[in-house]
Design a protein around this motif. Sequence first.
Motif, PDB file in Angstrom:
ATOM      1  N   LEU A  34      34.616   2.807  86.701  1.00  0.00           N
ATOM      2  CA  LEU A  34      35.285   2.494  88.005  1.00  0.00           C
ATOM      3  C   LEU A  34      36.594   3.392  87.978  1.00  0.00           C
ATOM      4  O   LEU A  34      37.648   3.192  87.163  1.00  0.00           O
ATOM      5  N   GLY A  35      36.826   3.963  89.039  1.00  0.00           N
ATOM      6  CA  GLY A  35      38.073   4.987  89.193  1.00  0.00           C
ATOM      7  C   GLY A  35      38.366   5.604  90.441  1.00  0.00           C
ATOM      8  O   GLY A  35      37.414   5.123  91.511  1.00  0.00           O
ATOM      9  N   SER A  36      39.184   6.447  90.546  1.00  0.00           N
ATOM     10  CA  SER A  36      39.496   7.177  91.794  1.00  0.00           C
ATOM     11  C   SER A  36      39.740   8.729  91.476  1.00  0.00           C
ATOM     12  O   SER A  36      40.325   8.914  90.213  1.00  0.00           O
ATOM     13  N   TRP A  37      39.186   9.473  92.107  1.00  0.00           N
ATOM     14  CA  TRP A  37      39.258  10.780  91.935  1.00  0.00           C
ATOM     15  C   TRP A  37      40.375  11.324  91.617  1.00  0.00           C
ATOM     16  O   TRP A  37      40.669  12.409  90.688  1.00  0.00           O
ATOM     17  N   PRO A  38      41.595  10.967  92.303  1.00  0.00           N
ATOM     18  CA  PRO A  38      42.769  11.739  91.788  1.00  0.00           C
ATOM     19  C   PRO A  38      43.621  11.105  90.407  1.00  0.00           C
ATOM     20  O   PRO A  38      44.696  11.876  89.993  1.00  0.00           O
ATOM     21  N   SER A  39      43.144  10.146  89.973  1.00  0.00           N
ATOM     22  CA  SER A  39      43.760   9.732  88.953  1.00  0.00           C
ATOM     23  C   SER A  39      43.538  10.600  87.637  1.00  0.00           C
ATOM     24  O   SER A  39      42.462  10.617  87.105  1.00  0.00           O
ATOM     25  N   SER A  40      44.862  10.778  87.069  1.00  0.00           N
ATOM     26  CA  SER A  40      44.621  11.741  85.552  1.00  0.00           C
ATOM     27  C   SER A  40      44.070  10.739  84.717  1.00  0.00           C
ATOM     28  O   SER A  40      43.274  11.014  83.507  1.00  0.00           O
ATOM     29  N   PHE A  41      44.244   9.190  84.631  1.00  0.00           N
ATOM     30  CA  PHE A  41      43.896   8.550  83.655  1.00  0.00           C
ATOM     31  C   PHE A  41      42.175   8.231  83.718  1.00  0.00           C
ATOM     32  O   PHE A  41      41.482   8.075  82.826  1.00  0.00           O
ATOM     33  N   VAL A  42      41.875   8.199  85.054  1.00  0.00           N
ATOM     34  CA  VAL A  42      40.470   8.212  85.239  1.00  0.00           C
ATOM     35  C   VAL A  42      39.728   9.420  84.495  1.00  0.00           C
ATOM     36  O   VAL A  42      38.624   9.219  84.107  1.00  0.00           O
ATOM     37  N   MET A  43      40.506  10.558  84.867  1.00  0.00           N
ATOM     38  CA  MET A  43      39.878  11.842  84.273  1.00  0.00           C
ATOM     39  C   MET A  43      39.467  11.848  82.824  1.00  0.00           C
ATOM     40  O   MET A  43      38.595  12.531  82.388  1.00  0.00           O
ATOM     41  N   ARG A  44      40.625  11.302  82.290  1.00  0.00           N
ATOM     42  CA  ARG A  44      40.386  11.153  80.630  1.00  0.00           C
ATOM     43  C   ARG A  44      39.048  10.602  80.210  1.00  0.00           C
ATOM     44  O   ARG A  44      38.360  11.159  79.614  1.00  0.00           O
ATOM     45  N   THR A  45      38.707   9.503  80.978  1.00  0.00           N
ATOM     46  CA  THR A  45      37.334   8.604  80.571  1.00  0.00           C
ATOM     47  C   THR A  45      35.957   9.743  80.816  1.00  0.00           C
ATOM     48  O   THR A  45      35.328   9.955  80.132  1.00  0.00           O
ATOM     49  N   ARG A  46      36.376  10.532  82.163  1.00  0.00           N
ATOM     50  CA  ARG A  46      35.095  11.269  82.514  1.00  0.00           C
ATOM     51  C   ARG A  46      34.982  12.570  81.775  1.00  0.00           C
ATOM     52  O   ARG A  46      33.934  12.909  81.463  1.00  0.00           O
ATOM     53  N   ILE A  47      36.232  13.069  81.171  1.00  0.00           N
ATOM     54  CA  ILE A  47      36.169  14.237  80.529  1.00  0.00           C
ATOM     55  C   ILE A  47      35.374  13.857  78.811  1.00  0.00           C
ATOM     56  O   ILE A  47      34.704  14.633  78.358  1.00  0.00           O
ATOM     57  N   ALA A  48      35.822  12.765  78.420  1.00  0.00           N
ATOM     58  CA  ALA A  48      35.491  12.253  77.460  1.00  0.00           C
ATOM     59  C   ALA A  48      33.697  12.101  77.229  1.00  0.00           C
ATOM     60  O   ALA A  48      33.288  12.272  76.351  1.00  0.00           O
ATOM     61  N   LEU A  49      33.421  11.532  78.372  1.00  0.00           N
ATOM     62  CA  LEU A  49      31.989  11.214  78.439  1.00  0.00           C
ATOM     63  C   LEU A  49      31.152  12.589  78.750  1.00  0.00           C
ATOM     64  O   LEU A  49      30.490  12.819  78.155  1.00  0.00           O
ATOM     65  N   ASN A  50      31.758  13.603  79.458  1.00  0.00           N
ATOM     66  CA  ASN A  50      31.424  14.863  79.479  1.00  0.00           C
ATOM     67  C   ASN A  50      31.328  15.499  78.297  1.00  0.00           C
ATOM     68  O   ASN A  50      30.161  16.442  77.878  1.00  0.00           O
ATOM     69  N   LEU A  51      32.187  15.519  77.412  1.00  0.00           N
ATOM     70  CA  LEU A  51      32.175  15.812  76.033  1.00  0.00           C
ATOM     71  C   LEU A  51      30.989  15.533  75.108  1.00  0.00           C
ATOM     72  O   LEU A  51      30.495  16.246  74.395  1.00  0.00           O
ATOM     73  N   LYS A  52      30.687  14.195  75.304  1.00  0.00           N
ATOM     74  CA  LYS A  52      29.461  13.523  74.362  1.00  0.00           C
ATOM     75  C   LYS A  52      28.350  13.728  75.268  1.00  0.00           C
ATOM     76  O   LYS A  52      27.396  13.225  74.697  1.00  0.00           O
ATOM     77  N   SER A  53      28.404  14.434  76.441  1.00  0.00           N
ATOM     78  CA  SER A  53      26.914  14.544  77.196  1.00  0.00           C
ATOM     79  C   SER A  53      26.478  13.145  77.558  1.00  0.00           C
ATOM     80  O   SER A  53      25.240  13.012  77.370  1.00  0.00           O
ATOM     81  N   VAL A  54      27.288  12.233  77.858  1.00  0.00           N
ATOM     82  CA  VAL A  54      26.694  10.999  78.094  1.00  0.00           C
ATOM     83  C   VAL A  54      26.645  10.901  79.850  1.00  0.00           C
ATOM     84  O   VAL A  54      27.752  11.029  80.542  1.00  0.00           O
ATOM     85  N   GLU A  55      25.434  10.523  80.295  1.00  0.00           N
ATOM     86  CA  GLU A  55      25.377  10.255  81.791  1.00  0.00           C
ATOM     87  C   GLU A  55      25.990   9.096  82.204  1.00  0.00           C
ATOM     88  O   GLU A  55      25.929   7.873  81.398  1.00  0.00           O
ATOM     89  N   TYR A  56      26.596   9.115  83.299  1.00  0.00           N
ATOM     90  CA  TYR A  56      27.247   7.825  83.894  1.00  0.00           C
ATOM     91  C   TYR A  56      27.313   7.919  85.298  1.00  0.00           C
ATOM     92  O   TYR A  56      27.297   8.716  86.046  1.00  0.00           O
TER      93      TYR A  56
END
Length: 228
Positions: A9-31
């Motif tokens: 759950l997030g919004s595209w401009p949020s730096s804090f949301v970006m943290r979650t998405r980057i971490a998931l991408n690093l782990k190759s987790v689909e979301y």
Amino acid sequence: MAASQVKVLGSWPSSFVMRTRIALNLKSVEYEFLEENFGSKSNLLLKSNPVYKKIPVLLHLDRPICESLIIVQYIDETWTSGPSIMPSDPYDCAIERFWAAYIDDKFFTSLVGIAKAEGEEKKAEAIEQTKEMVVLLEKAFKECSKGGKFFGGERIGYLDIALGSLVGWVRAVESMNEFQLSDKETTPGLAGWAERFCAHEAVKDVMPGIDKLIEFGKMILSKLPPTN
């Protein structure tokens, strides 16, 4: 793991949301990314984070995890097959947690202060204060990276995610206020690191464009009440 089992759950401009998405991408987790509309909170968000009522929220098997840095640690501990995000050494881990807290408590607050400052004198004070923080972060980079390309050494780690998620907004605030916090002469480590971080496969597709952030930032500022 199917994307339906992991939601953000997030919004595209949020730096804090970006943290979650980057971490998931690093782990190759689909979301699945569930966009929250600015100025309103969905029922799912209010149900998932009834205490703070804010993004991001990670939903894993319908169980909510809140607060961006806590989420990053959860992702690292849950999906162990991917590259490690947290340092393996307890001391290094403690140091990175210290600087991550500094980034949220001091640096991010100071950056917001520049954007909100009214009058040339107040803005100049806010900029100078933030520049001093950048010098400290340059020293932190040298200490934590140990000669590597990132705070995490040769790969993106916890502190890279904590600070790197703010790079887009740093550049937007710089552009909006016609100044520069970091450059290759004064902070060469951070300058090179920022370029490498933004170009990384786990980052580049979720890092918003500067023009888009500037447009959003101006909209936010226009809605703020005038200060006395």
